[in-house]
Write a protein that holds these residues in place. Structure first.
Motif, PDB file in Angstrom:
ATOM      1  N   ALA A  45      10.533  -9.260  48.932  1.00  7.28           N
ATOM      2  CA  ALA A  45       9.667  -9.369  50.109  1.00  7.28           C
ATOM      3  C   ALA A  45       9.346 -10.823  50.391  1.00  7.28           C
ATOM      4  O   ALA A  45       9.070 -11.599  49.474  1.00  7.28           O
ATOM      5  CB  ALA A  45       8.379  -8.581  49.888  1.00  7.28           C
ATOM      6  N   ASN A  46       9.386 -11.174  51.660  1.00 12.47           N
ATOM      7  CA  ASN A  46       9.026 -12.508  52.099  1.00 12.47           C
ATOM      8  C   ASN A  46       7.656 -12.428  52.758  1.00 12.47           C
ATOM      9  O   ASN A  46       7.480 -11.712  53.746  1.00 12.47           O
ATOM     10  CB  ASN A  46      10.077 -13.038  53.087  1.00 12.47           C
ATOM     11  N   SER A  63       1.702 -11.197  56.984  1.00  8.67           N
ATOM     12  CA  SER A  63       2.840 -10.321  57.270  1.00  8.67           C
ATOM     13  C   SER A  63       3.825 -10.376  56.126  1.00  8.67           C
ATOM     14  O   SER A  63       3.856 -11.338  55.350  1.00  8.67           O
ATOM     15  CB  SER A  63       3.517 -10.725  58.579  1.00  8.67           C
ATOM     16  N   THR A  65       8.037  -8.968  55.193  1.00 10.81           N
ATOM     17  CA  THR A  65       9.266  -8.247  55.468  1.00 10.81           C
ATOM     18  C   THR A  65      10.098  -8.292  54.204  1.00 10.81           C
ATOM     19  O   THR A  65       9.963  -9.212  53.394  1.00 10.81           O
ATOM     20  CB  THR A  65      10.077  -8.883  56.624  1.00 10.81           C
ATOM     21  N   GLY A  66      10.960  -7.308  54.019  1.00 10.07           N
ATOM     22  CA  GLY A  66      11.764  -7.331  52.810  1.00 10.07           C
ATOM     23  C   GLY A  66      12.802  -6.235  52.773  1.00 10.07           C
ATOM     24  O   GLY A  66      12.994  -5.487  53.738  1.00 10.07           O
ATOM     25  N   THR A  67      13.479  -6.171  51.634  1.00 13.93           N
ATOM     26  CA  THR A  67      14.528  -5.195  51.418  1.00 13.93           C
ATOM     27  C   THR A  67      14.386  -4.595  50.030  1.00 13.93           C
ATOM     28  O   THR A  67      13.761  -5.177  49.144  1.00 13.93           O
ATOM     29  CB  THR A  67      15.930  -5.833  51.539  1.00 13.93           C
ATOM     30  N   ILE A 171       2.947  -2.308  51.922  1.00  9.79           N
ATOM     31  CA  ILE A 171       4.249  -2.424  52.581  1.00  9.79           C
ATOM     32  C   ILE A 171       4.710  -1.012  52.931  1.00  9.79           C
ATOM     33  O   ILE A 171       4.472  -0.067  52.188  1.00  9.79           O
ATOM     34  CB  ILE A 171       5.268  -3.107  51.640  1.00  9.79           C
ATOM     35  N   ASP A 174      10.576   0.593  57.060  1.00  6.33           N
ATOM     36  CA  ASP A 174      10.881   0.249  58.443  1.00  6.33           C
ATOM     37  C   ASP A 174      12.152   0.963  58.880  1.00  6.33           C
ATOM     38  O   ASP A 174      12.171   1.690  59.856  1.00  6.33           O
ATOM     39  CB  ASP A 174      11.012  -1.266  58.586  1.00  6.33           C
ATOM     40  N   THR A 186      14.728  -1.357  54.548  1.00  2.00           N
ATOM     41  CA  THR A 186      14.022  -2.516  55.080  1.00  2.00           C
ATOM     42  C   THR A 186      12.546  -2.145  55.120  1.00  2.00           C
ATOM     43  O   THR A 186      12.191  -1.052  55.573  1.00  2.00           O
ATOM     44  CB  THR A 186      14.513  -2.875  56.500  1.00  2.00           C
ATOM     45  N   LYS A 188       8.327  -3.521  55.821  1.00  2.00           N
ATOM     46  CA  LYS A 188       7.499  -4.511  56.501  1.00  2.00           C
ATOM     47  C   LYS A 188       6.038  -4.114  56.341  1.00  2.00           C
ATOM     48  O   LYS A 188       5.716  -2.986  55.968  1.00  2.00           O
ATOM     49  CB  LYS A 188       7.878  -4.632  57.975  1.00  2.00           C
ATOM     50  N   SER A 190       1.685  -5.673  57.411  1.00  2.00           N
ATOM     51  CA  SER A 190       0.758  -6.732  57.803  1.00  2.00           C
ATOM     52  C   SER A 190      -0.508  -6.579  56.983  1.00  2.00           C
ATOM     53  O   SER A 190      -0.835  -5.478  56.533  1.00  2.00           O
ATOM     54  CB  SER A 190       0.456  -6.663  59.302  1.00  2.00           C
TER      55      SER A 190
END
Length: 196
Positions: A45-46, A63, A65-67, A171, A174, A186, A188, A190
């Protein structure tokens, strides 16, 4: 857990980081209402806009996002792997694999009147994410020789879903896509809590 690009001391003193990458090699999430666990591999995750509390005991990212991925063996745990009777046919899912072009190949073993079919039957299925649930839906239904079986009964075996409602820090899923060794996810979020 690994953290890439850990901050310079001056950034930490400021109480905020703009870009933090977090990695968890193996994460066990709660899968559905039964408390069953499902292993999620290689969660990356970023995090953007990470703020620390005054005593650095907790942090929140504006926020993320990641995989991640779920292996086919893990996903198979949620399929109809117990023999299920549908009219004269008894069937069960015995395998999941990459079907190519973003599809999952669902392999079903069947017997008719107690006699096992000489070969398992396979269908290509589409995988989607809906809310916190991974859904697998057959594009077409398998044929069981001359026997006609109601579509909804066959889908009770070929189609299945896995709820994943315990991802870290808020998280959420997505999208999902079938890949060589499993389902690629994926994620995501916030206001994601990193600690505390």
């Amino acid at each position: 857990m690994s953290i890439k690009g850990f901050p310079f001391l001056t950034q930490v003193v400021g109480g905020e980081l703009d870009d933090v990458e977090v990695g968890i090699d193996d994460y066990e999430a709660v899968a559905g209402d039964g408390g069953q666990k499902i292993r999620i591999a290689d969660l990356r995750a970023n995090m953007k806009g990470v703020e620390f509390s005054g005593d650095y005991s907790s942090a929140t990212a504006a926020s993320a996002t990641g995989t991640a991925s779920i292996g086919y063996a893990e996903l198979l745990k949620t399929a109809a792997s117990e023999p299920t009777e549908i009219g004269p046919v008894t069937a069960r899912v015995i395998g999941l694999s990459d079907g190519g072009n973003g599809k999952i190949k669902v392999t079903v073993e069947a017997s008719i009147g107690g006699a096992k079919l000489p070969q398992p039957v396979s269908v290509l299925s589409t995988v989607t994410a809906e809310g916190d649930t991974v859904r697998v839906h057959a594009d077409s239904l398998p044929s069981f020789g001359p026997f006609q079986v109601a579509e909804d009964e066959v889908r009770g075996i070929t189609d299945f879903e896995q709820k994943i409602d315990d991802l870290p820090g808020g998280i959420r899923l997505d999208k999902v896509e079938a890949a060589k060794n499993g389902v690629e996810i994926t994620v995501k979020g916030s206001n994601v809590r990193l600690a505390g």
